[in-house]
Design a protein around this motif. Sequence first.
Motif, short mmCIF file in Angstrom:
data_model
loop_
_atom_site.label_atom_id
_atom_site.label_comp_id
_atom_site.label_asym_id
_atom_site.label_seq_id
_atom_site.Cartn_x
_atom_site.Cartn_y
_atom_site.Cartn_z
N LEU A 1 65.98 110.75 20.05
CA LEU A 1 66.99 109.77 19.67
C LEU A 1 66.73 109.41 18.22
N GLN A 2 67.55 109.95 17.35
CA GLN A 2 67.44 109.64 15.93
C GLN A 2 68.20 108.35 15.67
N MET A 3 67.51 107.35 15.18
CA MET A 3 68.11 106.03 14.97
C MET A 3 68.08 105.70 13.48
N ASN A 4 69.25 105.56 12.91
CA ASN A 4 69.39 105.23 11.49
C ASN A 4 70.06 103.87 11.33
N SER A 5 69.95 103.33 10.15
CA SER A 5 70.58 102.04 9.83
C SER A 5 70.28 101.00 10.91
N LEU A 6 69.03 100.90 11.25
CA LEU A 6 68.64 100.01 12.34
C LEU A 6 68.91 98.55 12.01
N LYS A 7 69.25 97.81 13.06
CA LYS A 7 69.57 96.39 12.94
C LYS A 7 68.60 95.60 13.83
#
Length: 131
Positions: free
Chosen positions: A84-90
Motif C-alpha cells: 500500500l503506497q501512501m502519498n500526501s499523508l494527512k
Amino acid sequence: EVQLQAFGGGLVPAGGSLRLSCVVSGFTGDAYTIAWFRQAPGKEREGVSSSIKHPVADTETYYADSVKGRFAIIRDNAKNTVYLQMNSLKPEDTAVYYCALDGRFAVYSSNWNWNWTYEYWGQGTQVTVSS
C-alpha cells in the motif's frame, strides 16, 4: 496455514509518504482478493483499498473516497506481497493498518470494504501522521 504479515508503518509528517507491505504465505496461486483496512482510535475498522482477482478475470481495484488519488495498492505475485503506497499523508490517515485476504471469490465491487467478507487477517501496523 495461510498467514499474512504486515509491516512498514511508522511516524511521518503530514504530506509525507509510506509504503506498507503485506507478505502472504501458505496460499497457492494468485486468484484471491487482498485488501487493506484501517482502524483509528475510537472508530470502526474501515476499508482502504482492495485488489480483487477472480479466476479468468482481470484484477479490479477499489479505493475509499478518502484515499483516492493518494494511495495505491500494488500486487507483486512473484513475491507473494501486496503493498500500500501512501502519498500526501494527512493526520486523519493515522490508524492501525491491516491486510486481509479472501480466497473464496466472495469479494465483489459491492462488498469489497466489508471486513467480514475476508477470511484471513494480518496483524496491524501503526501509521501515525503528525501535523
